[in-house]
Design a protein around this motif. Sequence first.
Motif, PDB file in Angstrom:
ATOM      1  N   SER A  65       0.830  -1.213   0.000  1.00  0.00           N
ATOM      2  CA  SER A  65       0.000   0.000   0.000  1.00  0.00           C
ATOM      3  C   SER A  65       0.865   1.264   0.000  1.00  0.00           C
ATOM      4  O   SER A  65       0.642   2.177  -0.807  1.00  0.00           O
ATOM      5  CB  SER A  65      -0.956  -0.031   1.191  1.00  0.00           C
ATOM      6  N   ALA A  66       1.875   1.265   0.860  1.00  0.00           N
ATOM      7  CA  ALA A  66       2.696   2.479   0.943  1.00  0.00           C
ATOM      8  C   ALA A  66       3.530   2.693  -0.306  1.00  0.00           C
ATOM      9  O   ALA A  66       3.509   3.788  -0.892  1.00  0.00           O
ATOM     10  CB  ALA A  66       3.571   2.405   2.179  1.00  0.00           C
ATOM     11  N   ALA A  69       1.223   3.886  -2.863  1.00  0.00           N
ATOM     12  CA  ALA A  69       0.751   5.243  -2.624  1.00  0.00           C
ATOM     13  C   ALA A  69       1.844   6.247  -2.946  1.00  0.00           C
ATOM     14  O   ALA A  69       1.580   7.297  -3.542  1.00  0.00           O
ATOM     15  CB  ALA A  69       0.308   5.375  -1.165  1.00  0.00           C
ATOM     16  N   MET A  97      -4.680   3.476  -8.991  1.00  0.00           N
ATOM     17  CA  MET A  97      -6.054   3.979  -9.080  1.00  0.00           C
ATOM     18  C   MET A  97      -6.477   4.238 -10.507  1.00  0.00           C
ATOM     19  O   MET A  97      -7.649   4.209 -10.835  1.00  0.00           O
ATOM     20  CB  MET A  97      -6.234   5.260  -8.253  1.00  0.00           C
ATOM     21  N   GLU A 134      -5.896   1.879   2.824  1.00  0.00           N
ATOM     22  CA  GLU A 134      -5.337   2.234   4.134  1.00  0.00           C
ATOM     23  C   GLU A 134      -6.269   3.235   4.778  1.00  0.00           C
ATOM     24  O   GLU A 134      -6.578   4.276   4.195  1.00  0.00           O
ATOM     25  CB  GLU A 134      -3.943   2.866   3.969  1.00  0.00           C
ATOM     26  N   GLU A 135      -6.727   2.909   5.929  1.00  0.00           N
ATOM     27  CA  GLU A 135      -7.625   3.809   6.678  1.00  0.00           C
ATOM     28  C   GLU A 135      -8.783   4.251   5.813  1.00  0.00           C
ATOM     29  O   GLU A 135      -9.159   5.420   5.808  1.00  0.00           O
ATOM     30  CB  GLU A 135      -6.857   5.047   7.197  1.00  0.00           C
ATOM     31  N   GLY A 136      -9.318   3.278   5.048  1.00  0.00           N
ATOM     32  CA  GLY A 136     -10.480   3.597   4.222  1.00  0.00           C
ATOM     33  C   GLY A 136     -10.142   4.327   2.951  1.00  0.00           C
ATOM     34  O   GLY A 136     -11.040   4.641   2.170  1.00  0.00           O
ATOM     35  N   VAL A 137      -8.894   4.579   2.745  1.00  0.00           N
ATOM     36  CA  VAL A 137      -8.546   5.318   1.515  1.00  0.00           C
ATOM     37  C   VAL A 137      -8.023   4.326   0.489  1.00  0.00           C
ATOM     38  O   VAL A 137      -7.058   3.620   0.752  1.00  0.00           O
ATOM     39  CB  VAL A 137      -7.468   6.374   1.809  1.00  0.00           C
ATOM     40  N   PRO A 138      -8.653   4.215  -0.671  1.00  0.00           N
ATOM     41  CA  PRO A 138      -8.208   3.260  -1.688  1.00  0.00           C
ATOM     42  C   PRO A 138      -7.007   3.774  -2.445  1.00  0.00           C
ATOM     43  O   PRO A 138      -6.929   4.970  -2.759  1.00  0.00           O
ATOM     44  CB  PRO A 138      -9.416   3.129  -2.612  1.00  0.00           C
ATOM     45  N   PHE A 139      -6.100   2.866  -2.710  1.00  0.00           N
ATOM     46  CA  PHE A 139      -4.914   3.251  -3.476  1.00  0.00           C
ATOM     47  C   PHE A 139      -4.783   2.468  -4.769  1.00  0.00           C
ATOM     48  O   PHE A 139      -3.968   2.796  -5.616  1.00  0.00           O
ATOM     49  CB  PHE A 139      -3.654   3.025  -2.627  1.00  0.00           C
TER      50      PHE A 139
ATOM     51  N   LYS B  12      -2.347  11.546   0.487  1.00  0.00           N
ATOM     52  CA  LYS B  12      -2.238  10.142   0.887  1.00  0.00           C
ATOM     53  C   LYS B  12      -1.667   9.939   2.294  1.00  0.00           C
ATOM     54  O   LYS B  12      -1.915   8.913   2.927  1.00  0.00           O
ATOM     55  CB  LYS B  12      -1.354   9.389  -0.115  1.00  0.00           C
ATOM     56  N   ALA B  15      -3.630   8.601   5.404  1.00  0.00           N
ATOM     57  CA  ALA B  15      -4.004   7.194   5.462  1.00  0.00           C
ATOM     58  C   ALA B  15      -2.993   6.378   6.255  1.00  0.00           C
ATOM     59  O   ALA B  15      -3.285   5.280   6.709  1.00  0.00           O
ATOM     60  CB  ALA B  15      -4.128   6.642   4.042  1.00  0.00           C
ATOM     61  N   PHE B  16      -1.774   6.923   6.375  1.00  0.00           N
ATOM     62  CA  PHE B  16      -0.735   6.183   7.097  1.00  0.00           C
ATOM     63  C   PHE B  16      -0.482   6.769   8.477  1.00  0.00           C
ATOM     64  O   PHE B  16       0.516   6.464   9.092  1.00  0.00           O
ATOM     65  CB  PHE B  16       0.556   6.163   6.278  1.00  0.00           C
ATOM     66  N   LEU B 134       9.388   3.686   3.838  1.00  0.00           N
ATOM     67  CA  LEU B 134       9.675   4.348   2.560  1.00  0.00           C
ATOM     68  C   LEU B 134      10.519   5.634   2.730  1.00  0.00           C
ATOM     69  O   LEU B 134      10.985   6.200   1.758  1.00  0.00           O
ATOM     70  CB  LEU B 134       8.351   4.719   1.861  1.00  0.00           C
TER      71      LEU B 134
END
Lengths: 606, 140
Positions: A65-66, A69, A97, A134-139, B12, B15-16, B134
């Motif tokens: 995810s990271a 992102a 996305m 992540e935390e409801g946020v789509p990547f 973004k 979200a982290f 990262l």
Amino acid sequence: MTMMESEDLGRLRRTERRQFQLVRVSAVVLLLLGLLLGIGREAAYRLQAAEAAEVQADILAGAISAPLAFEDRTTLVQALRAFQRNPDIAEAIVFDMRGQAIALRGDSQHLVPPSEAGTLRQDGRLVVTRPVVEEGVPFGWVRLVTTRDPLPEILGRYLALGLMTLIAALLLWFASRMAIRLEQRAGQLEAANARLREEMAQRARAEEALRQSQKMEALGQLTGGVAHDFNNLLTVIMGGLETIGRQLSKLPGGAESARVLRARDMALHGAERAATLTQRLLAFSRRQPLQPQTLDPNRLVQGLGELLRRSLGETIDLETVLSAGVWRIQADAVQLENAMLNLAVNARDAMPEGGRLTIETANTALDEAYADSVPEGLAPGQYVMIAVTDTGAGMPREILKQVFEPFFTTKEVGKGTGLGLSQVYGFVRQSHGHVAIYSEVGVGTTIKIYLPRHVGEEAEPEPSRAVGVDLLVGDERILLVEDHDDLRSYSAGILRELGYEVCEARDGEAALACLDKGFRPDLLFTDVVLPGGYNGRQIAEAVAARGIAVPVLFTTGYTRNAIVHNGRLDPGVDLITKPFTFEQLAEKVRRILDRPSPAQAGPETP
Amino acid sequence: MDTAVKAAFITKFPAFAQGLPDGGVLNVCIVGQDDFGAAIERAAATRVVVRRLPAVTPASGCHVAYVTGSARQSVREALAAVAGHPVLTITDAGAGGTRGMIHFVVAGERVRFHVDTIQAERSRLQLSSKLLALALSVRR
Ligand SMILES: Nc1ncnc2c1ncn2[C@@H]1O[C@H](COP(=O)(O)OP(=O)(O)OP(=O)(O)O)[C@@H](O)[C@H]1O
Ligand SMILES: [Mg+2]
């Protein structure tokens, strides 16, 4: 011998069938269960595999995810590589996305951008697509493609199921085969059972027939004895009546004597009727002396035509179907005519409203099998059949069984004596023939008389000469042997009245005593059955042994003895049947005495 | 080019991070020069409201504060203003050496960042280890 009842057999078969049905149903259930189990297992396995793949995808999604992102391609690719090192995973793909794919292999077939998460199975592979969140946020998305299940694993998974299916199928096949075989065996058993039952029924029928024939035999013995005594008495009665008549005719006629004459005629008529009955009884008991001669059955039937037509009356058509070339038979013509007449009269009585009487003649062969089925005994061979068929009332089975018995009649008292068919039966049997009867109620009756074919030379019947009583007198010597006192005096009376010299003897001893006294007979007239040491034939032999060649006239009402071979006379032997009349005896004696003696005629062919 | 990437990154980061107040909308405050235009809104996957503030306070209601220093408030002052409050602070090497919780740099043609977990913890924000993995460097 035990016989299984068909009911038991049926029950057994039903039980067997039920058991097999059970086995079959069990096998089918087993098969279904196996299938269900297999399907369930397979479904569970797939679900589990899908879940595992989804977890893997989620792990991948978390890991990338990271990097996804923050567009760290290096880290991303490293993560993908790390995943693809897993032997279960063929491909790991990441989409951002915008749907842009990041894959290790450019030629992947799974690069279509996803629109939603999901798990698909494509030709043996799982394709799992999961969102990267992540935390409801789509990547973006990750997609895992698993490797195909290796063959042994698939086999392993399906082996148990396959085995189970195989066993169930085998079981089914085996059960069906067994069922078929048992069914066959049961069929055979049933067939054997049916055969056994048929045989038993056959035996029962044969026994019944045998009983019937034994009964007839016993009846024959009984009636024969009675009839014999009756015959002797009737001979005396009739002789007495005839003497009365002769004496009366010598007296001057008057009203008195006319009345006595009428009474005598009535008595004589009655006695004659009684004689006919006795004849029939004797015929039934097969003790009637027969005088067989060679006959053409067609000629006999034709000769009977007029008499039959008269006795049948207007309402019954007489039809004769005579086969050309019908063999000769040897039978007593008078008795055969009697038999035919009896049958015709029965037919007439069965057709009160009229109908048709058909008389057929034909040549036929009765084979061994047929002969064996006749309990009274019958020789297989060639026979002439004379069939009398009517279109009358017919008879039911119970009656059919008894018709040949003497005195069996369905007719009113005084109308039927029940001796008609008895005569037919006795006569035909005594002639070595066979009677068969077929009848159907409301349709009619056929009676078939079979008489054996005659092969051999034809003895021409002696032409009967019509001679006046006046010419029947003589003065020859006659040796008379008769044990019945009345009968002996009756016969002696007739013979003396005719002018003959008579030496009377009541048995063989007495007869020989006559000879010892110097009596030289021209004729030996003897009863066949005699008390003491000699029977008729032995007396004839004893006389011949003394060098006296003399013709013999036998008399009897009862000829089951030496003189009659199998109920027939030897050819050339003379016989007068009791009861006889004055005229009959006179004529017979005269005829024998007038015959050229064997010595004059020269030696006969041996 | 970098601007667009940074705009995307800015949306973004939350979200982290854990500890930011919940809300249907992500409030991004820009304190200082604004080169983004509508780039942030375009890049965001969730609803974003971008506010340009001359100065930021805890009461500004910012989830994320991108601080490059304005006439009214220097980078340092801005960071100090929201320190201890759940605001994810982002600074940019292009606007000086003062670092917020996240500090953009351009290294080898790529936009990258440093992370300072001490500042974050002070604001009771938990930065995800994935993010830390990262980062060019992590101050803890
Ligand atoms: N052609 C036939 N059709 C139907 N029934 C018959 C026929 N012939 C004989 N019968 C039956 O068989 C019985 C016996 O027959 P049989 O000739 O022995 O005696 P009967 O005819 O009754 O007496 P008789 O012959 O002395 O007049 C008869 O009473 C009759 O019931
Ligand atoms: Mg009759």
